[in-house]
Enzyme design. Structure first.
Site, PDB file in Angstrom:
ATOM      1  N   ARG A  80       0.813  -1.221   0.000  1.00 53.72           N
ATOM      2  CA  ARG A  80       0.000   0.000   0.000  1.00 53.72           C
ATOM      3  C   ARG A  80       0.851   1.278   0.000  1.00 53.72           C
ATOM      4  O   ARG A  80       0.401   2.329   0.441  1.00 53.72           O
ATOM      5  CB  ARG A  80      -0.982   0.011   1.177  1.00 53.72           C
ATOM      6  CG  ARG A  80      -2.005  -1.121   1.123  1.00 53.72           C
ATOM      7  CD  ARG A  80      -3.066  -0.963   2.199  1.00 53.72           C
ATOM      8  NE  ARG A  80      -4.074  -2.006   2.073  1.00 53.72           N
ATOM      9  CZ  ARG A  80      -4.002  -3.175   2.700  1.00 53.72           C
ATOM     10  NH1 ARG A  80      -2.972  -3.441   3.499  1.00 53.72           N
ATOM     11  NH2 ARG A  80      -4.953  -4.071   2.546  1.00 53.72           N
ATOM     12  N   LYS A 137       3.123  11.137 -11.393  1.00 52.17           N
ATOM     13  CA  LYS A 137       2.212  10.313 -12.198  1.00 52.17           C
ATOM     14  C   LYS A 137       2.872   8.975 -12.489  1.00 52.17           C
ATOM     15  O   LYS A 137       3.995   8.922 -12.995  1.00 52.17           O
ATOM     16  CB  LYS A 137       1.874  11.006 -13.518  1.00 52.17           C
ATOM     17  CG  LYS A 137       0.814  12.064 -13.428  1.00 52.17           C
ATOM     18  CD  LYS A 137       0.463  12.518 -14.840  1.00 52.17           C
ATOM     19  CE  LYS A 137      -0.626  13.557 -14.848  1.00 52.17           C
ATOM     20  NZ  LYS A 137      -0.982  13.948 -16.230  1.00 52.17           N
ATOM     21  N   GLU A 183       9.639  17.371 -25.471  1.00 56.66           N
ATOM     22  CA  GLU A 183       9.055  17.748 -24.184  1.00 56.66           C
ATOM     23  C   GLU A 183       9.692  19.020 -23.640  1.00 56.66           C
ATOM     24  O   GLU A 183       9.047  19.794 -22.934  1.00 56.66           O
ATOM     25  CB  GLU A 183       9.203  16.608 -23.181  1.00 56.66           C
ATOM     26  CG  GLU A 183       8.395  15.348 -23.511  1.00 56.66           C
ATOM     27  CD  GLU A 183       6.922  15.466 -23.137  1.00 56.66           C
ATOM     28  OE1 GLU A 183       6.480  16.555 -22.723  1.00 56.66           O
ATOM     29  OE2 GLU A 183       6.199  14.457 -23.260  1.00 56.66           O
ATOM     30  N   LYS A 218       7.935  22.411 -14.705  1.00 61.02           N
ATOM     31  CA  LYS A 218       6.979  21.373 -14.325  1.00 61.02           C
ATOM     32  C   LYS A 218       6.708  21.400 -12.835  1.00 61.02           C
ATOM     33  O   LYS A 218       5.572  21.236 -12.397  1.00 61.02           O
ATOM     34  CB  LYS A 218       7.479  19.995 -14.750  1.00 61.02           C
ATOM     35  CG  LYS A 218       6.452  18.913 -14.426  1.00 61.02           C
ATOM     36  CD  LYS A 218       6.631  17.642 -15.199  1.00 61.02           C
ATOM     37  CE  LYS A 218       5.458  16.691 -14.948  1.00 61.02           C
ATOM     38  NZ  LYS A 218       5.592  15.429 -15.688  1.00 61.02           N
ATOM     39  N   GLU A 265      -3.951  17.168 -11.140  1.00 62.12           N
ATOM     40  CA  GLU A 265      -4.498  17.511 -12.453  1.00 62.12           C
ATOM     41  C   GLU A 265      -5.979  17.862 -12.400  1.00 62.12           C
ATOM     42  O   GLU A 265      -6.782  17.455 -13.233  1.00 62.12           O
ATOM     43  CB  GLU A 265      -4.272  16.358 -13.456  1.00 62.12           C
ATOM     44  CG  GLU A 265      -4.278  16.813 -14.912  1.00 62.12           C
ATOM     45  CD  GLU A 265      -3.849  15.733 -15.866  1.00 62.12           C
ATOM     46  OE1 GLU A 265      -2.767  15.888 -16.444  1.00 62.12           O
ATOM     47  OE2 GLU A 265      -4.578  14.740 -16.019  1.00 62.12           O
ATOM     48  N   ARG A 273      -2.596  21.746 -14.202  1.00 62.60           N
ATOM     49  CA  ARG A 273      -1.642  20.707 -14.598  1.00 62.60           C
ATOM     50  C   ARG A 273      -1.985  20.101 -15.955  1.00 62.60           C
ATOM     51  O   ARG A 273      -1.105  19.581 -16.650  1.00 62.60           O
ATOM     52  CB  ARG A 273      -1.575  19.615 -13.530  1.00 62.60           C
ATOM     53  CG  ARG A 273      -0.501  18.574 -13.839  1.00 62.60           C
ATOM     54  CD  ARG A 273      -0.182  17.685 -12.673  1.00 62.60           C
ATOM     55  NE  ARG A 273       0.818  16.693 -13.056  1.00 62.60           N
ATOM     56  CZ  ARG A 273       1.429  15.869 -12.215  1.00 62.60           C
ATOM     57  NH1 ARG A 273       1.146  15.921 -10.919  1.00 62.60           N
ATOM     58  NH2 ARG A 273       2.317  15.000 -12.644  1.00 62.60           N
ATOM     59  N   ASN A 298      -0.222  18.664 -20.763  1.00 62.24           N
ATOM     60  CA  ASN A 298      -0.611  17.712 -21.803  1.00 62.24           C
ATOM     61  C   ASN A 298      -0.750  18.373 -23.172  1.00 62.24           C
ATOM     62  O   ASN A 298      -1.333  17.773 -24.086  1.00 62.24           O
ATOM     63  CB  ASN A 298      -1.936  17.028 -21.425  1.00 62.24           C
ATOM     64  CG  ASN A 298      -1.754  16.019 -20.311  1.00 62.24           C
ATOM     65  OD1 ASN A 298      -0.886  15.162 -20.377  1.00 62.24           O
ATOM     66  ND2 ASN A 298      -2.571  16.141 -19.278  1.00 62.24           N
ATOM     67  N   HIS A 312      -0.572  16.236 -26.238  1.00 59.97           N
ATOM     68  CA  HIS A 312      -0.635  14.837 -25.842  1.00 59.97           C
ATOM     69  C   HIS A 312      -1.945  14.148 -26.197  1.00 59.97           C
ATOM     70  O   HIS A 312      -1.983  12.923 -26.272  1.00 59.97           O
ATOM     71  CB  HIS A 312      -0.364  14.708 -24.339  1.00 59.97           C
ATOM     72  CG  HIS A 312       1.082  14.847 -23.985  1.00 59.97           C
ATOM     73  ND1 HIS A 312       1.811  15.976 -24.290  1.00 59.97           N
ATOM     74  CD2 HIS A 312       1.941  13.994 -23.360  1.00 59.97           C
ATOM     75  CE1 HIS A 312       3.053  15.813 -23.853  1.00 59.97           C
ATOM     76  NE2 HIS A 312       3.167  14.637 -23.300  1.00 59.97           N
ATOM     77  N   HIS A 365      -1.133  10.671 -27.708  1.00 59.54           N
ATOM     78  CA  HIS A 365      -1.580   9.399 -27.144  1.00 59.54           C
ATOM     79  C   HIS A 365      -2.454   8.626 -28.123  1.00 59.54           C
ATOM     80  O   HIS A 365      -2.402   7.394 -28.186  1.00 59.54           O
ATOM     81  CB  HIS A 365      -2.323   9.635 -25.837  1.00 59.54           C
ATOM     82  CG  HIS A 365      -1.426  10.053 -24.707  1.00 59.54           C
ATOM     83  ND1 HIS A 365      -1.913  10.551 -23.523  1.00 59.54           N
ATOM     84  CD2 HIS A 365      -0.072  10.044 -24.589  1.00 59.54           C
ATOM     85  CE1 HIS A 365      -0.891  10.829 -22.713  1.00 59.54           C
ATOM     86  NE2 HIS A 365       0.230  10.534 -23.348  1.00 59.54           N
ATOM     87  N   HIS A 401       7.390   7.942 -27.877  1.00 58.74           N
ATOM     88  CA  HIS A 401       6.487   8.923 -27.274  1.00 58.74           C
ATOM     89  C   HIS A 401       6.826  10.353 -27.677  1.00 58.74           C
ATOM     90  O   HIS A 401       5.944  11.131 -28.069  1.00 58.74           O
ATOM     91  CB  HIS A 401       6.513   8.775 -25.748  1.00 58.74           C
ATOM     92  CG  HIS A 401       5.673   9.791 -25.043  1.00 58.74           C
ATOM     93  ND1 HIS A 401       4.299   9.832 -25.161  1.00 58.74           N
ATOM     94  CD2 HIS A 401       6.015  10.824 -24.219  1.00 58.74           C
ATOM     95  CE1 HIS A 401       3.812  10.837 -24.434  1.00 58.74           C
ATOM     96  NE2 HIS A 401       4.835  11.450 -23.857  1.00 58.74           N
TER      97      HIS A 401
END
Length: 382
Positions: free
Chosen positions: A129, A151, A193, A234, A244, A248, A252, A255, A259, A274
């Site tokens: 956990r 993330k 990026e 960032k 997000e 935030r 993206n 993206h 994606h 990517h």
């Protein structure tokens, strides 16, 4: 802003999250001292997760540093590439971490690019956990983007990064000397990026990139400057919006297209990595903004010209094997994490450095734009 000159000592970029604050250290030669820095986190053991490309290059040095500082350290490896961001790899990594008797007070260490960081971070988030986590990114893309912000996740048949958790690292060591062995294709992919941060809200940084991109890719001190400035950008956004819920999402930019392209190419890195997808996505986001009457056409052309000058793709026709069809891309976008109440959300731009979150974009507008993009580039599909 224009990046500061590279100092003789590592640059410290704080990520000042309440209760989960950590530092990003940027500089050359940090791997050799990793053991001392991780021992300072009061861990007794570390499970190092890497891939079969990176481990032979840097795994022994990291293990020696950790063991030299008194930590029990073991190595877990996975195959390189997006295929390792899967349920099967996640289960294997989790079992290996448990098999190495890693406790909650110990560390999972990601030594690799974005795939390794996402996978190892997700495993750390769910084993017992929650086990503490350290990022040692070895690609430019990971150093400027995926290693920062917490993330973590894996891919699903329904889309990229749809299964995961927010799990902040305890430390990020961005050893820029590790980039010396990076293939040019991967360096260029990471550079997409870097450019993104200028396009979001810092036109001066984009101008700096236009002036210094060759030195960034060539490994001069400008590379360290670009990494540090990207991390600052960032970190500032992550502190404002960790999960997000607001700003935030600006990270993206490009993206949603990227994606979707990765999904229709089946995450096959031989066709598209990517950062290459992000480069196409950035160019498309600015072109789409122009089509919607939001962004001057000269800004969209300036973005595409700079990315192309750096050796990155900017058009759908440049995707090896084809980019699918407008309908296939639109279907992939419907599974994007930014979809809300069934409505598409894009990050669009009013100009370079003037990006914004645009919810509720009509699918018909996206479909028409994609049809134009395919037709203009000579791609099949409409």
């Amino acid at each position: 802003m224009t990046p500061d000159p590279v100092p003789a000592v590592p640059t410290r970029v704080p990520v000042a999250l309440e209760g989960r604050a950590y530092d990003i250290l940027v500089g050359r030669g940090l791997l050799a001292g990793a053991g001392e820095r991780l021992a300072a986190l009061k861990a007794r053991a570390a499970a190092v997760v890497s891939d079969d490309n990176v481990a032979p290059l840097h795994g022994d040095a990291l293990l020696a540093s950790l063991r030299g500082a008194g930590l029990r350290a073991d190595l877990v490896t996975v195959p390189p590439g997006e295929g390792s961001k899967s349920w099967a790899s996640l289960a294997r990594v989790c079992d290996a971490i448990l098999g190495h008797r890693i406790e909650r007070g110990d560390l999972v260490v990601a030594l690799g690019g974005g795939v390794v960081g996402d996978l190892a971070g997700f495993a750390a988030a769910i084993v017992r956990r929650g086990v503490r986590f350290v990022q040692i990114p070895t690609s430019l893309l990971a150093q400027v983007d995926s290693s920062v912000g917490g993330k973590t996740g894996i891919n699903s048949a329904h889309g990229k990064n749809l299964v995961g958790a927010f799990h902040q690292p305890s430390l990020v060591l961005a050893d820029t000397a590790l980039l010396d062995t990076l293939p040019l294709r991967e360096a260029r992919a990471g550079y997409a990026e870097v450019v993104k941060y200028g396009l979001i809200d810092d036109e001066a940084f984009f101008g700096w990139c236009e002036a210094h991109w060759e030195r960034v890719l060539g490994g001069g001190p400008e590379r360290d400057q670009a990494v540090a400035q990207s991390c600052r950008a960032k970190a500032a956004v992550v502190v404002r919006d960790e999960r997000e819920d607001g700003d935030r999402a600006l990270l993206n930019l490009g993206h949603t297209f990227a994606h979707a392209l990765e999904r229709v190419t089946a995450y096959d890195s031989r066709r598209l990595v990517h950062g290459e997808a992000v480069a196409i996505g950035l160019a498309l986001a600015f072109r789409f903004s122009t089509r919607l009457g939001l962004c001057p056409g000269q800004d969209a052309r300036r973005v595409a010209a700079h990315l192309a000058r750096a050796g990155l793709p900017t058009r759908l026709a440049e995707v090896p094997g084809g980019a699918g069809t407008p309908e296939a891309l639109l279907d992939a976008m419907a599974q994007d994490k930014k979809v809300k109440d069934g409505q598409l959300t894009f990050i669009l731009a009013r100009g370079i450095g003037r990006s914004f979150i645009a919810p509720g974009i009509a699918a018909a507008d996206v479909r028409a734009f994609l049809a134009e993009a395919f037709a203009e580039t000579g791609d099949a599909g409409s």
